[in-house]
Design a protein around this motif. Sequence first.
Motif, PDB file in Angstrom:
ATOM      1  N   LEU A 297       0.853  -1.183   0.000  1.00  0.00           N
ATOM      2  CA  LEU A 297       0.000   0.000   0.000  1.00  0.00           C
ATOM      3  C   LEU A 297       0.893   1.239   0.000  1.00  0.00           C
ATOM      4  N   ASN A 298       0.572   2.195  -0.844  1.00  0.00           N
ATOM      5  CA  ASN A 298       1.501   3.309  -1.052  1.00  0.00           C
ATOM      6  C   ASN A 298       0.956   4.669  -0.637  1.00  0.00           C
ATOM      7  N   SER A 299      -0.100   4.701   0.185  1.00  0.00           N
ATOM      8  CA  SER A 299      -0.606   5.973   0.699  1.00  0.00           C
ATOM      9  C   SER A 299      -1.399   5.708   1.967  1.00  0.00           C
ATOM     10  N   VAL A 300      -1.524   6.760   2.785  1.00  0.00           N
ATOM     11  CA  VAL A 300      -2.322   6.645   4.011  1.00  0.00           C
ATOM     12  C   VAL A 300      -3.778   6.365   3.659  1.00  0.00           C
ATOM     13  N   LYS A 301      -4.257   7.005   2.604  1.00  0.00           N
ATOM     14  CA  LYS A 301      -5.640   6.785   2.168  1.00  0.00           C
ATOM     15  C   LYS A 301      -5.861   5.334   1.776  1.00  0.00           C
ATOM     16  N   ALA A 302      -4.914   4.746   1.046  1.00  0.00           N
ATOM     17  CA  ALA A 302      -5.045   3.342   0.634  1.00  0.00           C
ATOM     18  C   ALA A 302      -5.064   2.419   1.842  1.00  0.00           C
ATOM     19  N   VAL A 303      -4.257   2.722   2.861  1.00  0.00           N
ATOM     20  CA  VAL A 303      -4.245   1.910   4.069  1.00  0.00           C
ATOM     21  C   VAL A 303      -5.609   1.944   4.750  1.00  0.00           C
ATOM     22  N   GLN A 304      -6.163   3.131   4.923  1.00  0.00           N
ATOM     23  CA  GLN A 304      -7.453   3.246   5.614  1.00  0.00           C
ATOM     24  C   GLN A 304      -8.572   2.580   4.820  1.00  0.00           C
ATOM     25  N   GLU A 305      -8.616   2.846   3.523  1.00  0.00           N
ATOM     26  CA  GLU A 305      -9.699   2.283   2.712  1.00  0.00           C
ATOM     27  C   GLU A 305      -9.588   0.770   2.586  1.00  0.00           C
ATOM     28  N   SER A 306      -8.382   0.236   2.449  1.00  0.00           N
ATOM     29  CA  SER A 306      -8.221  -1.213   2.299  1.00  0.00           C
ATOM     30  C   SER A 306      -8.601  -1.947   3.581  1.00  0.00           C
ATOM     31  N   ILE A 307      -8.293  -1.355   4.728  1.00  0.00           N
ATOM     32  CA  ILE A 307      -8.674  -1.978   6.004  1.00  0.00           C
ATOM     33  C   ILE A 307     -10.193  -2.007   6.144  1.00  0.00           C
ATOM     34  N   GLU A 308     -10.851  -0.883   5.838  1.00  0.00           N
ATOM     35  CA  GLU A 308     -12.309  -0.839   5.934  1.00  0.00           C
ATOM     36  C   GLU A 308     -12.954  -1.871   5.011  1.00  0.00           C
TER      37      GLU A 308
END
Length: 579
Positions: A297-308
Amino acid sequence: MPPQIPKIRARGPFVIPRYSSQWVCPSCLTQSRKLHTEPVKTPNQPSTSPPLAGRSQSVKPTTKSGEKENKNSKWEVTVGLEIHAQLNAPRKLFSYAATSFNAPPNSRVAPFDASIPGIQPKLNIPTIVPAIRAAVAFDCRINRRSTFDRKHYFYKDQPNGYQITQFYHPFASDGKIILNELDGLEPSEVVEIGIKQVQMEQDTAKSIFQPSTEDTPARTLVDLNRTGSALVEIITTPSLKSSKHAATCLKKIQSILKASTAAIDGMEKGGVRCDVNVSIQEKGLPGLGRRVEIKNLNSVKAVQESIEAEIKRQIAVRESGGEIEGETRGWDAVKGESKKLRSKEGEVDYRYKPDAELPPLIIEESLVNHIKSTLPPLPDQIISELMNEPFALTLKDARTMVDLDDGARVGYYRSIYEDLSARQDFKPGSKHLGKLIGNWTLHELGGRLASSFITWLDNPVTTGQMADLLFNLQNGTLTAGNAKRVLDYLVTFNDSNIRVKDLIEEYDLGTRSTSGEDDEGLIKLANHIISEYPEKAEQVRSGKKLNLKNFFIGNLMKATGGKVDVQACKQVIEKIFSA
């Protein structure tokens, strides 16, 4: 010819020597002392089981009400992070090749990086220093003795067929990160995230996918420039209970790496990458659910969205009677969903084993103590300092100052404050100086750069020019409107030699010195403006809308071309309406 690398005994340990005046300062990454070749006896250390992220005791932080993925749910969410950050080192971990993000493809490759037969790895000592800085910043225990291991797998981005890492005995462990109000959480929230270990390892190559064209089929190109670059892998305990806390933790880890100078570039430039481990378990049941890893994952947004998305997927599987499979998944940001890449590998699949060509790494305690004593201020310290006197910024502005542009605005802000504070003829005025500089740095200048698509790195306004502008604003030479006009000019024309004083004189932007009440011309102009808006004037006179006085004050200032300050205009309007 490549630089000469000191020879070492095949079985002797690497020794990071005691700090002395002859040894290079840890903050400097351009030199290294020769390796000690004598074996160093170390105390017997108890064997520890290999680290497995997501399998240790978790801390149960309080989750803010309203978290979408865990509100009113019978499921308990557990998340762990694995962050890979490229270290601030001039050369790669085990070769003499220079590190670079923007060099031409395959131009920074040594024989070992390309897996030329017969070439052995040789540790570059300077790469250890930023790694220790990172571990110290995370409050880790620095292990005096650590070892390197081989993690075997075959992929096009790994020429050797294995990656050198520190699986069994990492150089640092048992750290922590505290999330609190300074990180944007609620005042009552305090979340402690454990750092299981920090280990050094090699980076892989960069894969570049090229879609098919009329002339060529789809293909993947491999750039070996990144191969072998020194990384730290930061493995958290499974102590995160929501995607919000995971994103906040990742942001803080990035800011700590930057502030400690352990790493230069963040996720936006590819210098930091993150894997997340997600599991769910029914509340009240012991242990953790089967974990699923989402890679690269290459962004903070991607981390949050992928976890959700993963939490929703796992809940749907469990509630339909299915079982969660341990697997590795990839994230598709466009579709907002993950897809299975492969079944989850374990220790057996990777065939971990100690690297027979690399001796143990020995780190002297005196060097660790020196790095601790010279560590730069970390984000929490900087935010607290900006909120206190003499700066007195709000929490929001202090956090923004630290978060934006990897904290580069903090130094800019401080330089302006020091410049103005040192001027003997400077009049601070009624506004708090620290807050005034913060407003113009963050909002006035920041807004103009953003609207002009200029990055902070290319900011054309020098600290001297901004200090001169605010000097004239506070001293009453410039009104706020004319100060903004001057700033517009400085941003547009991008010339560090332009003097604010010259702009004021050339464009006649200076304010007129007047008491307001005694200025007949100003009173006449104000009466004319009031006569143009009879309804509003009547509402002021009747006391129904006294705040409309500000409307007339603003129009009077505009009519004077900003050459009369707001206090003088206010005096005139007040005098007319009180007559």
